[in-house]
Scaffold this active site. Structure first.
Site, short mmCIF file in Angstrom:
data_model
loop_
_atom_site.label_atom_id
_atom_site.label_comp_id
_atom_site.label_asym_id
_atom_site.label_seq_id
_atom_site.Cartn_x
_atom_site.Cartn_y
_atom_site.Cartn_z
N ASP A 174 52.88 48.31 36.22
CA ASP A 174 51.86 47.52 35.52
C ASP A 174 52.21 47.43 34.05
OD1 ASP A 174 48.25 47.81 34.95
OD2 ASP A 174 49.54 46.04 35.21
N LYS B 228 56.37 42.51 32.51
CA LYS B 228 56.81 41.95 33.80
C LYS B 228 58.32 41.83 33.90
CE LYS B 228 52.65 42.23 33.84
NZ LYS B 228 52.23 43.61 34.23
N ASP C 174 51.40 45.19 39.94
CA ASP C 174 50.31 44.32 39.49
C ASP C 174 50.89 43.02 38.93
OD1 ASP C 174 47.72 44.39 36.91
OD2 ASP C 174 47.70 43.49 38.91
N ASN C 175 50.10 41.98 38.88
CA ASN C 175 50.43 40.74 38.15
C ASN C 175 51.63 39.98 38.67
OD1 ASN C 175 49.82 42.96 35.57
ND2 ASN C 175 48.38 41.33 36.05
N GLU D 155 42.31 40.13 36.58
CA GLU D 155 41.15 40.95 36.23
C GLU D 155 40.09 40.16 35.46
OE1 GLU D 155 44.30 41.85 35.79
OE2 GLU D 155 44.77 42.31 33.74
O1 7JS Z 1 47.19 42.76 34.14
C1 7JS Z 1 47.84 42.16 33.08
C2 7JS Z 1 47.49 40.89 32.63
C3 7JS Z 1 48.18 40.31 31.56
C4 7JS Z 1 47.79 38.97 31.08
C5 7JS Z 1 47.73 38.67 29.73
C6 7JS Z 1 47.34 37.42 29.30
C7 7JS Z 1 46.99 36.44 30.24
F1 7JS Z 1 46.60 35.24 29.82
C8 7JS Z 1 47.04 36.71 31.59
C9 7JS Z 1 47.45 37.98 32.02
C10 7JS Z 1 49.21 41.00 30.92
C11 7JS Z 1 49.58 42.29 31.37
C12 7JS Z 1 50.61 43.03 30.75
C13 7JS Z 1 50.92 44.28 31.23
C14 7JS Z 1 50.22 44.80 32.32
N1 7JS Z 1 49.23 44.10 32.94
C15 7JS Z 1 48.89 42.88 32.48
MG MG Z 2 48.27 44.43 34.95
#
Ligand code: 7JS
Ligand code: MG
Length: 214
Positions: free
Chosen positions: A141, A144, A169-170, A199
């Site tokens: 997580d 990416k 995740d993601n 989320e």
């Molecule tokens: O769950 C996550 C979501 C996002 C994220 C940030 C901005 C967006 F517009 C959409 C998604 C970044 C992450 C970076 C690291 C671990 N998890 C993340």
């Molecule tokens: Mg995440």
């Protein structure tokens, strides 16, 4: 000077969550991030999927890459069997400092080891530093573009055994296309996608569960 988002999340936990009650810390953060300000916790919907995998695997040794404010570390630790350990790794010192306090407030510090620094530096040292043979479960997580190189590094360092499970995740948003292609295309993994949402939003996202076959 303004506070940071992680600092505001910690303040909310200290004012609203019951000290020593991991569930109330998780629920407080979800409430705040759903209704006050969005933050990149795995969240309640994907968190339920993660919970089911943690409960199924009952890991003795678990690794989390990407601690942020400690939301998933608290969520996971509250489900771990006795004398199990979650090692969680955070690159950003500001996030790590907040996460330590959230983990302590939840009362799960005896199950969680938080290490600060780049995953690429730490992964080759894990076995020696922590007297580990391998991880039963790894939650990816963090950034990416690190998912794939870190997975290959864990393979090379012998941190995965037949049956070790990777949970990422993601994989849709922000997305980890090279990682997905690798675990879905490799004969060394059995992969499954759990459809969900980013989320606290209605945007599609999901979790990929991949079993290492050795
Ligand atoms: O769950 C996550 C979501 C996002 C994220 C940030 C901005 C967006 F517009 C959409 C998604 C970044 C992450 C970076 C690291 C671990 N998890 C993340
Ligand atoms: Mg995440």
């Amino acid at each position: 000077y303004g506070s940071t988002r992680p600092e505001r999340i910690l303040a909310e936990v200290k004012s609203k969550a019951t000290r020593g009650d991991a569930r109330s810390v998780v629920d407080t953060i979800d409430q705040y991030c759903r209704h006050q300000e969005w933050a990149m916790n795995v969240g309640d919907e994907k968190g339920t999927i993660l919970d089911s995998i943690v409960c199924e695997v009952k890991p003795r040794a678990m690794l989390e890459l990407g601690t942020y404010c400690g939301y998933s570390a608290v969520r996971i630790a509250s489900l771990l069997p006795p004398n199990s350990r979650l090692i969680t790794m955070e690159f950003n010192p500001v996030f790590a400092a907040i996460a330590r306090q959230v983990i302590a407030w939840a009362g799960v510090e005896d199950k969680v080891v938080l290490i600060e620094g780049p995953s690429g530096d730490w992964i080759p040292k894990m076995k020696k530093e922590f007297g580990l043979t391998s991880f039963d479960l790894v939650f990816l997580d963090h950034w990416k573009d690190c998912y794939l190189p870190d997975t290959k590094l864990m393979e090379e360092c012998g941190l995965l055994r037949t049956g070790s499970i990777l949970v990422a995740d993601n994989v849709i948003c922000p997305g980890a296309p090279d990682y997905l292609e690798y675990v879905r295309g490799s004969p060394r993994y059995e992969s499954k996608y759990f459809r969900s949402h980013l989320e606290y939003t209605r945007v599609e996202d999901g979790i990929e569960k991949s079993v290492f076959l050795g």
